[in-house]
Design a protein around this motif. Structure first.
Motif, short mmCIF file in Angstrom:
data_model
loop_
_atom_site.label_atom_id
_atom_site.label_comp_id
_atom_site.label_asym_id
_atom_site.label_seq_id
_atom_site.Cartn_x
_atom_site.Cartn_y
_atom_site.Cartn_z
N GLN A 70 0.84 -1.19 0.00
CA GLN A 70 0.00 0.00 0.00
C GLN A 70 0.88 1.24 0.00
N TYR A 80 -3.35 4.12 -2.06
CA TYR A 80 -3.74 2.86 -2.70
C TYR A 80 -3.44 1.71 -1.75
N ASP A 83 -4.75 -2.50 -5.44
CA ASP A 83 -5.20 -1.71 -6.60
C ASP A 83 -6.46 -0.90 -6.28
N ARG A 85 -8.17 2.45 -4.43
CA ARG A 85 -7.83 3.81 -4.01
C ARG A 85 -8.89 4.32 -3.03
N GLN A 93 -3.55 8.26 -9.87
CA GLN A 93 -4.03 7.22 -10.78
C GLN A 93 -3.07 6.03 -10.75
N LEU A 94 -3.67 4.83 -10.83
CA LEU A 94 -2.88 3.61 -10.82
C LEU A 94 -2.23 3.40 -12.19
N ASN A 96 0.49 0.88 -12.50
CA ASN A 96 0.76 -0.55 -12.57
C ASN A 96 0.58 -1.16 -11.18
N PHE A 97 0.00 -2.37 -11.17
CA PHE A 97 -0.13 -3.12 -9.92
C PHE A 97 0.16 -4.59 -10.21
N LEU A 102 3.79 -1.54 -7.04
CA LEU A 102 2.64 -0.65 -7.03
C LEU A 102 3.16 0.70 -7.53
N VAL A 104 2.10 4.52 -8.99
CA VAL A 104 1.01 5.49 -8.99
C VAL A 104 1.53 6.80 -9.55
#
Length: 408
Positions: A70, A80, A83, A85, A93-94, A96-97, A102, A104
């Motif tokens: 996180q 986050y 994945d 929020r 904004q995400l 890649n997870f 992680l 952002v």
């Protein structure tokens, strides 16, 4: 009641509340025992971003064991969780997870976003690492203030360049044309922002008129930020006198003389006049604007003639020294040089002829001298014996008086 007992009371209502999950995540993160140091399994990097641009935060796991990752903001609010929020700031904004990363993005970064962001990994024991976002703010405005819009040659003028509201403080550099100059800077801090003022004192000359003075900013958030002001310098006239006729050669008696005066200054000279130094101007001299004409030179015209020009800044002058030569001064010199050349040629020919004559006479005398000795011994050569040879030789000597020889 049949069917079993149902949960009741505030605890049951809290369990069903939709905002319970973020609260539980916050409590878990606050209660976790966090570790930092060697052997850390989390990896991240600090981020430097210009205000208004996009910052990307990456939390990576070197050896993933499917533990939960996180990301928390500087206030330790969860941005986050895996994945998901929980934070309602849509600028996050995400990107890649996965089990190992992680990532952002944060758009439209502002000064308030600066600080530490925490990556947490829920292992046993839990791990945490932080990344620092540094926000750069370029100068809001760059202004040159000049003490005098129009300067006079030889004056010192003061220029000030101000770069307002930047972070970090800017470095100001000065240039005059392509030459770098040194100024004196002062820094003022307002909250988290800096205003820098640099002062330049410059002594100006006529060569500085129309030259740009450039204020250039060195700052990590901006490239090639500069402003400039063009110098305007007034200066007194620069005067030059040229001889139009005669173009080359001597100024001789009876011939004309024409001079022209040229003056340049800022502002352009409005008053121009001719005068004769230490004497009155001859009456036959004609002055027309910047031209001076003497149609028939004589030796009374000898002297120094001055052209003066003036403008609002000052006065300048240039002198012409006149010396009138005799009317045949140049011609006599030419004739004399021709006579010398002719005489030299004649002398060379005579010397060469005498050398040739001496050589011929020398050869002639050498040949006739050999013949004389041969005839003198001829009587002795014809004798039959020695006694006769002696008699013949003596007789030859006695007869020598009868012989006449001429030598040239």
């Amino acid at each position: 009641m049949a069917g079993g007992a149902q949960p009741r009371g505030p605890a049951a209502r809290a369990a069903g509340a939709p905002g319970l999950l973020p609260l539980l995540l916050l409590l878990l993160s606050a209660a976790a025992i966090l570790h930092r140091g060697d052997g850390q399994n989390l990896v991240t990097e600090d981020v430097t971003v210009v205000e208004g641009d996009v910052a990307t935060i990456s939390c990576r796991v070197k050896n993933s064991d499917d533990s939960v990752i996180q990301l928390l903001n500087p206030n330790r609010q969860t941005i986050y969780f895996r994945d998901f929020r929980p934070l309602k700031d849509s600028r996050f904004q995400l990107v890649n997870f996965s089990n190992s990363e992680l990532r952002v993005s944060l758009t439209n970064v502002s000064i308030s976003d600066e600080g530490r962001y925490f990556c947490q990994l829920y292992t046993d024991p839990p791990q945490e690492i932080y990344t620092t976002i540094t926000v750069l703010v370029p100068p809001r405005n760059l202004v040159i203030d000049i003490q005098k819009e129009i300067a006079v040659e030889g004056e010192e003028i003061e220029l000030n360049c101000t770069a307002m509201a930047s972070r970090p403080a800017t470095t100001i550099r000065w240039f005059k044309g392509n030459k770098e100059l040194t100024g004196k800077s002062e820094v003022e801090q307002w909250s988290d922002m800096y205003t820098v003022t640099s002062q330049l004192v410059l002594k100006v000359g006529r060569e500085d008129d129309g030259v740009p003075v450039i204020c250039l900013v060195d700052h990590p958030a901006v490239k090639d930020l500069q402003t400039q002001r063009y110098l305007e310098v007034m200066y007194k006239p620069q005067v030059r006198v040229s001889q139009n006729y005669p173009v080359q050669g001597l100024t001789r008696e009876g011939e004309p003389l024409e001079l022209t005066c040229a003056a340049f200054g800022k502002p352009q000279p409005t008053d121009m006049r001719w005068l004769r130094v230490d004497d009155e101007m001859p009456q036959h001299v004609v002055v027309s604007g910047s031209n001076l004409l003497i149609s028939n030179l004589n030796k009374t015209d000898n002297g120094t003639y001055r052209c003066e020009a003036s403008n609002a800044v000052g006065k300048s002058h240039a002198d012409y020294m006149l010396f009138v030569y005799d009317s045949r001064a140049g011609e006599e010199g030419a004739i004399r040089s021709v006579d010398h050349a002719v005489v030299g040629g004649v002398v060379a020919v005579v010397v060469f002829a005498m050398l040739c004559l001496l050589i011929i006479l020398g050869r002639y005398f050498a040949r006739h001298k050999g013949t004389y000795f041969t005839h003198e011994a001829k009587g002795a050569d014809d004798a039959a014996d020695a006694d006769t040879a002696i008699i013949n030789a003596e007789g030859g000597q006695n007869n020598s008086e009868e012989k006449k020889e001429y030598f040239i």
